[in-house]
Design an enzyme around this catalytic site. Structure first.
Site, PDB file in Angstrom:
ATOM      1  N   HIS A   2       4.862  -0.090   0.025  1.00  0.00           N
ATOM      2  CA  HIS A   2       5.508  -0.992   0.979  1.00  0.00           C
ATOM      3  C   HIS A   2       4.490  -1.946   1.592  1.00  0.00           C
ATOM      4  O   HIS A   2       3.274  -1.736   1.493  1.00  0.00           O
ATOM      5  CB  HIS A   2       6.221  -0.200   2.076  1.00  0.00           C
ATOM      6  CG  HIS A   2       5.298   0.691   2.863  1.00  0.00           C
ATOM      7  ND1 HIS A   2       4.817   1.902   2.371  1.00  0.00           N
ATOM      8  CD2 HIS A   2       4.754   0.560   4.107  1.00  0.00           C
ATOM      9  CE1 HIS A   2       4.050   2.472   3.276  1.00  0.00           C
ATOM     10  NE2 HIS A   2       3.982   1.678   4.331  1.00  0.00           N
ATOM     11  N   ARG A   6       4.296  -8.196  17.703  1.00  0.00           N
ATOM     12  CA  ARG A   6       5.085  -7.039  17.309  1.00  0.00           C
ATOM     13  C   ARG A   6       4.223  -5.784  17.424  1.00  0.00           C
ATOM     14  O   ARG A   6       3.056  -5.782  17.022  1.00  0.00           O
ATOM     15  CB  ARG A   6       5.579  -7.210  15.873  1.00  0.00           C
ATOM     16  CG  ARG A   6       6.366  -6.016  15.339  1.00  0.00           C
ATOM     17  CD  ARG A   6       6.608  -6.138  13.849  1.00  0.00           C
ATOM     18  NE  ARG A   6       7.299  -4.954  13.336  1.00  0.00           N
ATOM     19  CZ  ARG A   6       7.231  -4.530  12.085  1.00  0.00           C
ATOM     20  NH1 ARG A   6       6.485  -5.203  11.201  1.00  0.00           N
ATOM     21  NH2 ARG A   6       7.889  -3.455  11.695  1.00  0.00           N
ATOM     22  N   HIS A  33       0.850  -1.206   0.000  1.00  0.00           N
ATOM     23  CA  HIS A  33       0.000   0.000   0.000  1.00  0.00           C
ATOM     24  C   HIS A  33       0.881   1.250   0.000  1.00  0.00           C
ATOM     25  O   HIS A  33       2.070   1.201   0.313  1.00  0.00           O
ATOM     26  CB  HIS A  33      -0.900   0.012   1.239  1.00  0.00           C
ATOM     27  CG  HIS A  33      -0.117   0.091   2.524  1.00  0.00           C
ATOM     28  ND1 HIS A  33       0.506  -1.010   3.080  1.00  0.00           N
ATOM     29  CD2 HIS A  33       0.157   1.134   3.358  1.00  0.00           C
ATOM     30  CE1 HIS A  33       1.124  -0.660   4.201  1.00  0.00           C
ATOM     31  NE2 HIS A  33       0.929   0.646   4.391  1.00  0.00           N
ATOM     32  N   ASP A  47       0.938   5.101   1.819  1.00  0.00           N
ATOM     33  CA  ASP A  47       0.360   5.801   2.974  1.00  0.00           C
ATOM     34  C   ASP A  47      -0.265   7.119   2.538  1.00  0.00           C
ATOM     35  O   ASP A  47       0.208   7.777   1.599  1.00  0.00           O
ATOM     36  CB  ASP A  47       1.440   6.091   4.026  1.00  0.00           C
ATOM     37  CG  ASP A  47       1.982   4.818   4.648  1.00  0.00           C
ATOM     38  OD1 ASP A  47       1.246   3.809   4.656  1.00  0.00           O
ATOM     39  OD2 ASP A  47       3.129   4.845   5.147  1.00  0.00           O
TER      40      ASP A  47
END
Length: 737
Positions: free
Chosen positions: A718, A728, A666, A668
């Site tokens: 990314h 995480r 995608h 941002d």
């Protein structure tokens, strides 16, 4: 004519001759200057306090010869501050003057000592006295006391002060003797009234040749004259100047309620502090702990009276004080249940080094005044306690030598200057208002900002201070020192110390630390310090910003693992842990669903399992963090781009195999994005990372507390790489959307 007629006949020509000589300008011979060794200063002190020692030091500075009457005797002269009295001083003067009555060339200066300082020397004093051409000169006052009914009996004055002040007078010994020999009253009768009645009697005034120092050339009584006097710096000297009469008085008397103003002047006069040389008395009577084999015993009093941010740090700093732990005893009063966990952790560390620890917790339900009385008494009752060091929870002592420095200054009460960062708020007042509250002294700002450096006698200090144990067992032996009328405990302490004549000092000779603001401290969260970026920015930065952050600008430690992807340290370990804890404590993770009522339009194309900063009321803090700490990095790595430091979406993402293990490719919705790793790969999770597809570049070992910064909507497509096990956490902001 007879004998009488003959004498009259001879006298008339003589008078005519004198008149004729005068008309020709024939004057009397100017009297020779009185030598300084013909001046004797007499004062009365049945005890020695800080004011007495200050007076004697100022006399020594100018080489005055001083005789002290009444030493070791019981004071029976009444409470001169609040009532009539002082007759004992006249009686002692009467007895002493029998020895000097026959010395025609001796000049006697009588002055109070507890509230007087000399601003000039004997030569100046005698010169001004001689110019009056009188045998006795009294200080003058604008206020009439103790009997206002006597006003009409005073001779009129064209310019200057009209009324007598008995706090200081100077005259030739035979005349002073004749004056005090008229005393036949009791020790508790009023000395001021006695001298007043002598002066207003025309026959006695003429016989003794008495006048008043109407224009304050010799004496300056400060009570009622605060708007007349200023501090004057000139030619390396400090003087008190009377601006009404343009005079420089020699003896300054802080009579009545003007003692605080005298203490202010005493910080500078006589030449205690000058603009050229700074502080001349800072090392006076100081000690040197490096020469002792056994350190003084200190009781450390710690007071937590309200919810206060950054308490673990405050308590840890106390244990890092550069002072032998075997010489310390610990008294802790904690009023807040909220801080019990902090106290427990502190005691667990301290008990290995400090043998005597007394904890008074919230279950005791003590008031602040009661607790402070108890802590001070903990030292007072122990003959081995040499010092009591009181520290409040809102004090951050960053200088580990603070305790040693204060002890070596060797003052009865002394406090280190601490201020709120970037503000003029401090732990002392330089002056008091008429009702006993804060007033700003002329030098307050200069002291706080370090433009004037020294040891300062002040009327009020709080938060952190050192008191000598022997002072607690003498002048301050009253146990209930923190309770007085309706005053706050700290004001009560200072009021009682002032009334006992114990000077309180503040030192700004070193950087000692700072004050924390407790305003608006909300304890409804799990890790409440996270919200302190506005109230306590320095402490927030120390706790939450990575120690290597400054190296970004000094050592160029920014890495670039992929094209235009910059990697740099930003958060401390503690910041990462607390942010994760706060999100888990809140617990309302979004679940990675497309439909999301938290965002505009209600639909997220590339959803993550996250919690927005806005949901835990951290949005404003986070945006300020971006402006303060991210924006400067942006300017460094994206030269020429000036960020607005604004982001609509700020959130913490949670990746785990069970909920959301990865994120599809995608762009941002940002000009640039920050992505901060909040935990450790290999320890807390395996896998994970970020891949920038256009550059076929992956970062698979993110560092805890380090941030990626990369362009958003156009170039840097990314994806989030899969987490294989564990959980995480990352913090993300889409900046300048």
């Amino acid at each position: 004519m007879g004998d009488r007629g003959v004498r009259l006949g001879l006298l008339m020509p003589m008078l005519a001759l004198l008149s004729w000589a005068a008309s020709l300008g024939v004057a009397e011979e100017t009297p020779s200057r009185i030598p300084a060794d013909k001046l004797l200063v007499i004062t009365v002190a049945t005890k020695e306090n800080d004011g007495f020692h200050r007076f004697m030091n100022s006399a020594k500075y100018f080489n005055y010869t001083v005789k002290v009457l009444g030493q070791g005797q019981e004071w029976r002269g009444g409470d001169g501050m609040n009532s009539i009295g002082g007759g004992q001083k006249v009686r002692l003067m009467k007895e002493a003057m029998e020895h000097y009555a026959g010395q025609d060339d001796l000049v006697i200066l009588f002055t109070e000592c507890f509230d007087v300082i000399f601003a000039g020397g004997p030569e100046e004093l005698l010169k001004k006295f001689q110019k009056t051409n009188h045998k006795i000169v009294f200080a003058a006052d604008a206020l009439l006391w103790p009997d206002k009914r006597l006003a009409d009996k005073y001779p009129g004055v064209h310019i200057g002060k009209r009324y007598l002040n008995s706090g200081g007078f100077i005259g030739y010994a035979p005349y002073i003797s004749r004056l005090v020999q008229q005393w036949n009253l009791q020790d508790n009768d009023d000395d001021q009234l006695f001298y007043t009645k002598v002066y207003i009697d025309p026959l006695k005034r003429e016989a003794l040749n008495i006048t008043l120092d109407h224009r304050c050339k010799i004496f300056q009584a400060l009570n009622g004259a605060t708007d007349e006097v200023v501090l004057k710096f000139e030619n390396g000297k400090s003087r008190v100047k009377n601006t009404f009469y343009e005079t420089l008085p020699v003896a300054i008397n802080g009579n009545g309620p003007s003692k605080i103003l005298l203490n202010y002047f005493g910080n500078y006069v006589p030449n205690s502090w000058t603009q050229e040389n700074g502080c001349a008395l800072c090392d006076f009577d100081a000690s040197d702990l490096s020469t002792v084999d056994v350190y003084p015993k200190v009781t450390l009093g710690v007071f937590i009276e309200q919810p206060t941010p950054f308490q673990p740090r405050f308590l840890d700093l106390l244990l890092t004080l550069d002072y032998p732990k075997e010489a310390l005893r610990l008294f802790v009063h904690n009023k807040e249940v909220y801080h019990e966990k902090d106290i427990k952790a502190f005691v667990d560390k301290a008990k290995h080094d400090i043998s005597s620890i007394k904890i008074v917790g919230p279950e005791e339900n003590l008031s602040q005044a009661e607790a402070r009385n108890m802590g001070m008494d903990f030292c007072r009752q122990d003959e081995k306690c040499d010092y009591y060091f009181s520290v409040d929870a809102d004090v951050v002592l960053t200088n580990p030598r603070t305790l040693k420095i204060l002890i070596e200054q060797n003052r009865k009460i002394i406090a280190p200057l601490v201020t709120r960062h970037g503000k003029l708020w401090s732990n002392f007042w330089g002056a008091l208002s008429p009702d006993g509250y804060y007033a700003r002294s002329e030098d307050y700002v200069d002291i706080v900002q370090g433009n004037r450096v020294g040891i300062w006698n002040v009327p009020y200090m709080a938060n952190v201070y050192l008191i000598q144990g022997k002072t607690l067992r003498s002048e301050m032996s009253e146990r209930n020192y923190f309770v007085r009328d309706k005053l706050d405990p700290d004001m009560s302490l200072c009021r009682n110390a002032r009334d006992m004549g114990v000077f309180m000092y503040i030192s700004n000779r070193h950087e000692f630390g700072r004050l924390i603001s407790t305003a608006n401290y909300n304890t409804s969260h799990l890790n409440n310090d996270l919200w302190q970026i506005f109230e306590n920015p320095v402490d927030w930065k120390e706790k939450y910003i990575n120690r290597d952050y400054s190296k970004i600008f000094t050592e160029n430690i920014v890495e670039q693992p992929c094209p235009d992807v910059f990697w740099f340290p930003i958060f401390s370990e503690r910041a990462c842990d607390e942010l994760v804890e706060e999100m888990e404590h809140y617990g309302k993770w979004s679940g990675g669903k497309h439909h999301d009522s938290r965002i505009s339009g209600g639909y997220e194309n590339v959803p993550t399992d996250d919690i927005h900063m806005k949901q835990i009321d951290l949005e404003n803090v986070w945006l300020h963090f971006i402006r303060e700490f991210i924006a400067p990095v942006t300017l460094k790595v994206f030269a020429g781009y000036y960020t607005k430091g604004f982001a609509l979406l700020n959130f913490v993402v949670k990746y785990s195999p069970e909920r959301q293990r990865s994120l599809r490719p995608h762009h941002d919705a940002s000009t640039f994005t920050i992505n901060i790793a909040l935990n450790n790969v290999g320890e807390d999770f395996q896998g994970g990372g970020c891949k920038f597809l256009r550059y076929n570049c992956s970062i698979e070992s993110p560092r805890k507390g380090w941030s990626f910064m990369h362009p958003g909507r156009l170039t840097h497509l990314h994806e989030g790489l899969p987490v294989k096990n564990g959980t995480r956490y990352i913090a993300v902001s889409f900046i300048d959307p």
